[in-house]
Motif scaffolding. Structure first.
Motif, PDB file in Angstrom:
ATOM      1  N   LEU A  61       0.820  -1.215   0.000  1.00  0.00           N
ATOM      2  CA  LEU A  61       0.000   0.000   0.000  1.00  0.00           C
ATOM      3  C   LEU A  61       0.856   1.269   0.000  1.00  0.00           C
ATOM      4  O   LEU A  61       0.511   2.259  -0.640  1.00  0.00           O
ATOM      5  N   TRP A  90       0.576   4.024  -2.862  1.00  0.00           N
ATOM      6  CA  TRP A  90       0.308   5.444  -2.551  1.00  0.00           C
ATOM      7  C   TRP A  90       1.401   6.341  -3.122  1.00  0.00           C
ATOM      8  O   TRP A  90       1.123   7.383  -3.713  1.00  0.00           O
ATOM      9  N   LYS A 139      -8.698   7.620  -2.657  1.00  0.00           N
ATOM     10  CA  LYS A 139      -9.721   6.790  -2.000  1.00  0.00           C
ATOM     11  C   LYS A 139     -10.243   5.724  -2.963  1.00  0.00           C
ATOM     12  O   LYS A 139     -10.448   4.572  -2.594  1.00  0.00           O
ATOM     13  N   ARG A 192      -7.497   3.143  -3.595  1.00  0.00           N
ATOM     14  CA  ARG A 192      -7.354   2.295  -2.405  1.00  0.00           C
ATOM     15  C   ARG A 192      -8.496   1.263  -2.353  1.00  0.00           C
ATOM     16  O   ARG A 192      -8.285   0.103  -2.008  1.00  0.00           O
ATOM     17  N   THR A 250      -7.936  -2.754  -2.191  1.00  0.00           N
ATOM     18  CA  THR A 250      -8.458  -3.613  -1.122  1.00  0.00           C
ATOM     19  C   THR A 250      -9.331  -4.729  -1.699  1.00  0.00           C
ATOM     20  O   THR A 250      -9.368  -5.822  -1.171  1.00  0.00           O
ATOM     21  N   GLU A 307     -11.027  -5.966   6.831  1.00  0.00           N
ATOM     22  CA  GLU A 307     -11.210  -4.695   7.554  1.00  0.00           C
ATOM     23  C   GLU A 307     -11.965  -4.905   8.864  1.00  0.00           C
ATOM     24  O   GLU A 307     -11.802  -4.161   9.813  1.00  0.00           O
ATOM     25  N   THR A 363      -5.261  -1.980   5.433  1.00  0.00           N
ATOM     26  CA  THR A 363      -6.256  -1.681   4.402  1.00  0.00           C
ATOM     27  C   THR A 363      -6.178  -0.233   3.952  1.00  0.00           C
ATOM     28  O   THR A 363      -6.864   0.165   3.035  1.00  0.00           O
ATOM     29  N   ASP A 364      -5.352   0.565   4.615  1.00  0.00           N
ATOM     30  CA  ASP A 364      -5.221   1.978   4.245  1.00  0.00           C
ATOM     31  C   ASP A 364      -3.873   2.483   4.742  1.00  0.00           C
ATOM     32  O   ASP A 364      -3.147   1.762   5.427  1.00  0.00           O
ATOM     33  N   HIS A 385      -3.633   9.594   6.074  1.00  0.00           N
ATOM     34  CA  HIS A 385      -4.699  10.152   5.218  1.00  0.00           C
ATOM     35  C   HIS A 385      -5.330  11.366   5.887  1.00  0.00           C
ATOM     36  O   HIS A 385      -5.557  12.399   5.248  1.00  0.00           O
TER      37      HIS A 385
END
Length: 810
Positions: free
Chosen positions: A214, A218, A311, A314, A318, A327, A634-635, A640
């Protein structure tokens, strides 16, 4: 295969490596720990190092049954869907040179579908092993458990999952294929030659885990989004460059041979002519022109678009990486938290099981101490900024009365340049202190889970470094020259040093110089620390290894060394995981958005840095670091929220920079209220600004302070009445008009930009429509499959029982 390293009978995969020194006195703890590991169902085998006689490796393998037991305990959900994926390939599109060829990314998993080989990926196996190692006891007592404590008290030297083999091969990858995932990653991701290609995110995620995958997703997305921002920034800069000589304000300053300016310091400075600052005025126009307002609005909107589209990106990742169900998983507690609060328990409302609990009063008191520590560190930064301000005041006086004419003429550049360099050195030296303080304060809070620890540490590091990096920039943007006073009545610091004034063409060039120097040098320093430092460390450890010996011929022939020996001589990934990587990028994001009105080339510098950064990080992860512990995510976590906060702050600061720091508003007021174009309709901008420089300078009678001066009247930058008026040196009506226009601009700019940002955020949904459709279609197909399976099961039952069930209708 190179991926299956010999451990027991030469057939088992090595999942983890523990390293200890034979000379270590902690033999008892180690024996108990290893005995308990075997009791948990793990297989262990010891092997001495070929490069150092004192080092012993413990190779750990987790059998299938143990993996299943712990996967269930850790609530690891394995992917349910397997055959449902179908990708739409748009064949009509031309081939994109940035895309990696699918043929160049062969799938290295075993070809035959044997559940126990491929069901648990390498990264999942490592995660399960790490969980076991964290929770195995080495002595009796609740506090006496976990590999972290054993590493802390030097029972073990290191613990890491091994790499899958070498990253280089004698045979070219095109003809012989990749020998393992690490080799494939090096060839298709970490080499400098493929800097323009997209990253193989699936492969990165499979090898390093979702969290690192991730981060690179990003970083790649952010770098791609910087391309339009960099292009617009270059156009704004070129616009300033082409209009530099034709600018009316620059022309007036360069032609003002007879305009005498007031001395810049008290004793040793002489009056000077305005035309001396011709170059300064032209350079200021590069960054302070009509294009800056447009660019500030563009960058505020760009930041919103970037976050909104991230978003969506992402959400796609996921889904593709089977993380949607994950999640909802309950995160496990940190061993330190469990050990500290094992005496106090309460029932977990989600799992219904009793677990350690931190009382509210304890949490509050620890939080208060932590917040106090943060405020103390921030006040330390502000003290350092104040020290730089004092230095600038002393340097200004010295440079303005310098014997060397070149320095005396360009004293403002000299003052700003030395001030920025000293400021940069202070910033870099304070950063080391912050890291240690943030680490101590976070541990003091005793966060419940690993992600809470990381979020708390990340926030502290960001606050410290952001204030450290930007406080001097805020001073230059909003305070420099605002409180200097006027000739005959200057404000002085400690009644000794006169406060700095802005140049007749504005303070924006100081801000631009500050940003350019800090951004450029910080990026060079970061890149050296990221790559140069590990390379030096690894070279030194190899040199030591040859000196210490113990392996004879094998040491020289590096190819014959087993993988664990090679990995042991690599650098461990830093203790804070990806915090340093994210922090560097988020601070850079702040630089490219917060003061972008003063420095339109910031996005271009950021883009060039990030293209290098991606490959640099890739090279470091694949070749210079031991394999990090794979983790799921997951993020990008708290980052963020921090990015959204920076986006909001960017709108406010850019509004203030244009309104207060730049000369855009005074020029605008002059053109429409006081200039030659008033009541004549709109003409060319330069025509309307004729006489602006004379209008923006006030007059001072030097004979009021000393009679020996050659000239009686001098000019200074302000809107005050002349000495011969009925109210000498009072603010004129033009001053109040400019002030009102500044405030009006701030309100209009902020409302306009926030309105556009909100509208864009509303227009762009967080999840793409085709992804929603795919998920709903998948859910529908799953329900169909389950329904069919249930129906089949009922029919079999009916046949077996013969005839109808007793509860059916006749």
């Amino acid at each position: 295969s190179n991926m299956i390293s010999p451990v027991i009978n030469g057939k088992k995969r090595i999942d983890y490596i523990l390293v200890y020194k034979k000379s270590s006195p902690q033999v008892e703890k180690r024996c108990t720990f290893e005995k308990n590991l075997r009791a948990e169902g793990l297989m262990l085998e010891k092997e001495p190092s070929l490069t150092n006689n004192d080092i012993m490796f413990v190779k750990v393998h987790a059998p299938w049954d143990t993996l299943c037991k712990y996967a269930e305990q850790m609530n690891i959900r394995m992917p349910f869907r397997f055959h449902l994926r179908c990708r739409q390939i748009k064949s009509w599109l031309p081939r994109n040179p940035m895309k990696l060829d699918k043929e160049a990314l062969p799938d290295l998993e075993e070809s035959d579908w044997r559940v126990h080989k491929t069901f648990f990926s390498n990264s999942t196996r490592s995660r399960i092993l790490h969980h076991v190692l964290q929770r195995t006891k080495y002595e009796e007592g609740k506090l006496k458990m976990g590999i972290n404590r054993l590493l802390g008290n030097n029972t073990y030297e290191a613990a890491f999952p091994p790499h899958e083999g070498g990253y280089k091969s004698r045979h070219p990858i095109k003809t012989h294929g990749a020998q393992n995932h690490r080799h494939l990653l090096y060839e298709r991701w970490a080499r400098w030659g493929i800097w323009y290609k997209y990253q193989p995110l699936d492969l990165i995620r499979r090898y390093f885990g979702e969290k690192i995958g991730l981060y690179f997703a990003w970083l790649g997305w952010y770098t791609g989004m910087l391309i339009p921002a960099a292009l617009v920034g270059v156009f704004v800069f070129l616009y300033g460059l082409f209009t530099m000589d034709s600018s009316q304000v620059s022309k007036e300053i360069c032609e003002a041979n007879t305009t005498i300016m007031c001395p810049m310091c008290e004793e040793t400075c002489e009056p000077w002519t305005l035309s001396d600052s011709c170059v300064y005025a032209k350079v200021t126009h590069l960054f302070d022109n009509g294009g800056t307002v447009f660019f500030a609005i563009f960058m505020a909107i760009w930041a919103t678009v970037f976050l909104e589209f991230w978003k969506r990106r992402r959400a796609e990742l996921t889904y593709d990486w089977d993380l949607i169900d994950w999640e909802e998983e309950e995160e496990e507690l940190r061993p330190q938290f469990e050990a500290k609060y094992s005496g106090v328990e309460r029932v977990n409302p989600i799992s219904g099981k009793p677990e350690p609990f931190q009382p509210f009063t304890d949490k509050l008191s620890r939080l208060m101490v932590s917040v106090s520590g943060i405020f103390f560190m921030i006040s330390l930064v502000l003290t350092a900024v104040f020290a730089v301000v004092v230095f600038r005041l002393i340097a200004m006086e010295k440079f303005a009365s310098f014997r060397w004419y070149f320095v005396k003429k360009n004293w403002q550049f000299a003052t700003s340049g030395t001030g920025v360099c000293i400021n940069f050195m202070i910033i870099m030296s304070l950063n080391v202190v912050y890291e240690k303080v943030a680490y101590l304060l976070t541990n003091l809070e005793h966060p419940r889970t690993e992600s809470e620890w990381e979020n708390s540490f990340s926030l502290k590091m960001f606050l410290f470094q952001f204030v450290n990096l930007n406080s001097s920039t805020f001073y230059i943007a909003f305070f420099l020259g605002r409180f200097a006073g006027r000739p005959g009545k200057y404000n002085k610091l400690f009644n000794r040093w006169r406060l700095e004034e802005c140049h007749p063409s504005g303070c924006l060039i100081d801000l631009c110089l500050q940003m350019g120097v800090i951004m450029f040098f910080k990026q060079i320093w970061n890149n050296f620390m990221e790559l140069g430092y590990p390379l030096l460390q690894n070279w030194w450890s190899r040199r030591k290894m040859k000196k210490v010996g113990g392996g004879g011929q094998n040491v020289e022939n590096k190819a014959q060394l087993p993988q664990w020996d090679k990995d042991w001589n690599l650098q461990p990934m830093n203790a804070h995981g990806l915090v340093d990587e994210y922090l560097e990028m988020v601070l850079q994001f702040g630089f490219t958005t917060i003061f972008v009105a003063a420095f339109p080339l910031a996005p271009l510098l950021a883009l060039l840095n990030n293209i290098i950064e991606i490959r640099l990080d890739a090279y470091k992860f694949v070749t210079q670091w031991r394999r990090p512990m794979p983790a799921r995510a997951t993020d990008i976590g708290i980052w963020h929220g921090i990015l959204e906060g920076i986006g909001v702050l960017a709108v406010i600061t850019n509004a203030f920079v244009i309104a207060i720091t730049s000369d855009y508003i005074p020029r605008f007021v002059y053109a429409f209220k006081y200039g030659p174009c008033v009541d004549k309709g709109h003409h060319h901008e330069d025509e309307c600004l004729r006489g602006y420089m004379n209008s923006s300078l006030s007059v001072f009678d030097m004979w009021e302070t000393k009679n020996s001066s050659q000239f009686r009247y001098c000019r200074y930058r302000d809107y005050r009445a002349p000495p011969w008026s009925s109210v000498p040196y009072e603010f004129t009506l033009q001053f109040w008009h400019v002030l009102a226009a500044r405030l009006a601009f701030i309100i209009v700019f902020e409302h306009l930009v926030y309105g556009i940002k909100s509208f864009i955020a509303y227009l762009i949904p967080d999840m793409p429509k085709d992804l929603c459709d795919r998920m709903r279609r998948e859910k529908y197909l799953m329900q169909e499959m389950m329904y069919e399976a249930e129906l089949e099961h009922l029919q079999k039952e009916r046949k077996k029982n013969g005839g109808r069930y007793h509860h059916e209708w006749p």
